[in-house]
Write an enzyme that holds these catalytic residues in place. Structure first.
Site, mmCIF file in Angstrom:
data_model
loop_
_atom_site.group_PDB
_atom_site.id
_atom_site.type_symbol
_atom_site.label_atom_id
_atom_site.label_comp_id
_atom_site.label_asym_id
_atom_site.label_seq_id
_atom_site.Cartn_x
_atom_site.Cartn_y
_atom_site.Cartn_z
ATOM 1 N N ARG A 13 0.801 -1.295 0.079
ATOM 2 C CA ARG A 13 0.004 -0.019 0.054
ATOM 3 C C ARG A 13 0.792 1.284 -0.057
ATOM 4 N NH1 ARG A 13 -1.087 3.832 3.447
ATOM 5 N NH2 ARG A 13 -0.187 2.797 5.087
ATOM 6 N N VAL A 14 0.587 2.097 -0.765
ATOM 7 C CA VAL A 14 0.827 3.595 -0.788
ATOM 8 C C VAL A 14 -0.141 4.693 -0.496
ATOM 9 C CG1 VAL A 14 3.010 3.028 -2.118
ATOM 10 C CG2 VAL A 14 0.799 3.888 -3.178
ATOM 11 N N SER A 15 -0.267 5.718 -0.150
ATOM 12 C CA SER A 15 -0.931 6.498 0.518
ATOM 13 C C SER A 15 -1.622 7.518 -0.614
ATOM 14 C CB SER A 15 -0.502 7.779 1.613
ATOM 15 O OG SER A 15 -0.029 6.703 2.926
ATOM 16 N N THR A 16 -0.928 7.593 -1.824
ATOM 17 C CA THR A 16 -1.479 8.452 -2.769
ATOM 18 C C THR A 16 -1.170 7.810 -3.923
ATOM 19 O OG1 THR A 16 0.527 9.834 -3.177
ATOM 20 C CG2 THR A 16 -0.951 10.380 -1.392
ATOM 21 N N GLN A 19 2.214 7.866 -5.755
ATOM 22 C CA GLN A 19 3.166 6.964 -5.261
ATOM 23 C C GLN A 19 3.524 5.742 -5.758
ATOM 24 O OE1 GLN A 19 2.115 7.462 -0.862
ATOM 25 N NE2 GLN A 19 3.621 8.752 -0.633
#
Length: 161
Positions: A13-16, A19
């Site tokens: 997972r990345v936040s945006t 990314q």
């Protein structure tokens, strides 16, 4: 008779959206997670409804193997969210594996470390939120605009009217 290979379910997972997941996916593959068993999300770890995470947890619960993340905070940014996932894993004999934070969840010390790391993930999220709010407040005090640039220009408004 040979023992069946443990199913490894990976989650990255990345936040945006901007990314990149490549580093995490590469680490999961190096650990032995197949492409078909890697689930991903591009959204905040604080969000409760993450489709990739839900699919990964369900798959891990069905197979009873290993749930693999690059780092514990990829699993979630809230203490309750991380512990909730851990309860599902324990109920379904799924072993949680963090590739960067090695702890043995079969031991009391390992479980203690897990809870400390989960609390630190929550604290990090809270600090990020606190700094963001302070930054927005400071920008407003300087007279700076916050948010996306306005796209509805005077010309567009007149055309729409």
């Amino acid at each position: 008779m040979t023992k069946p290979e443990t199913v490894k379910v990976g989650y990255a997972r990345v936040s945006t959206i901007e990314q990149n997941l490549d580093m995490q996916i590469t680490a999961l593959k190096q650990y032995g997670v197949t492409d078909a068993m890697i689930f991903t999300d591009k959204m905040s770890g604080a969000k409760k409804n993450r489709p990739g995470l839900q699919a990964a947890i369900s798959t891990a619960a069905e197979t009873g193997g290993e749930f693999v993340v690059w780092k514990l905070d990829r699993l979630g940014r809230t203490l309750l969210g991380i512990i909730g996932a851990m309860q599902v894993f324990e109920a379904n004999d799924v072993l949680l594996v963090s590739l960067t934070e090695r702890f043995d969840l079969a031991s009391p010390m390992g479980k203690g470390m897990f809870h400390i790391m989960a609390a630190l993930a929550q604290m990090e999220r809270d600090l990020i939120r606190e700094r963001t709010i302070a930054g927005v407040k400071a920008a407003r005090e300087r007279g700076a605009r916050h948010g996306r640039p306005q796209t509805m220009t005077l010309e567009r408004r007149e055309k729409a009217a």
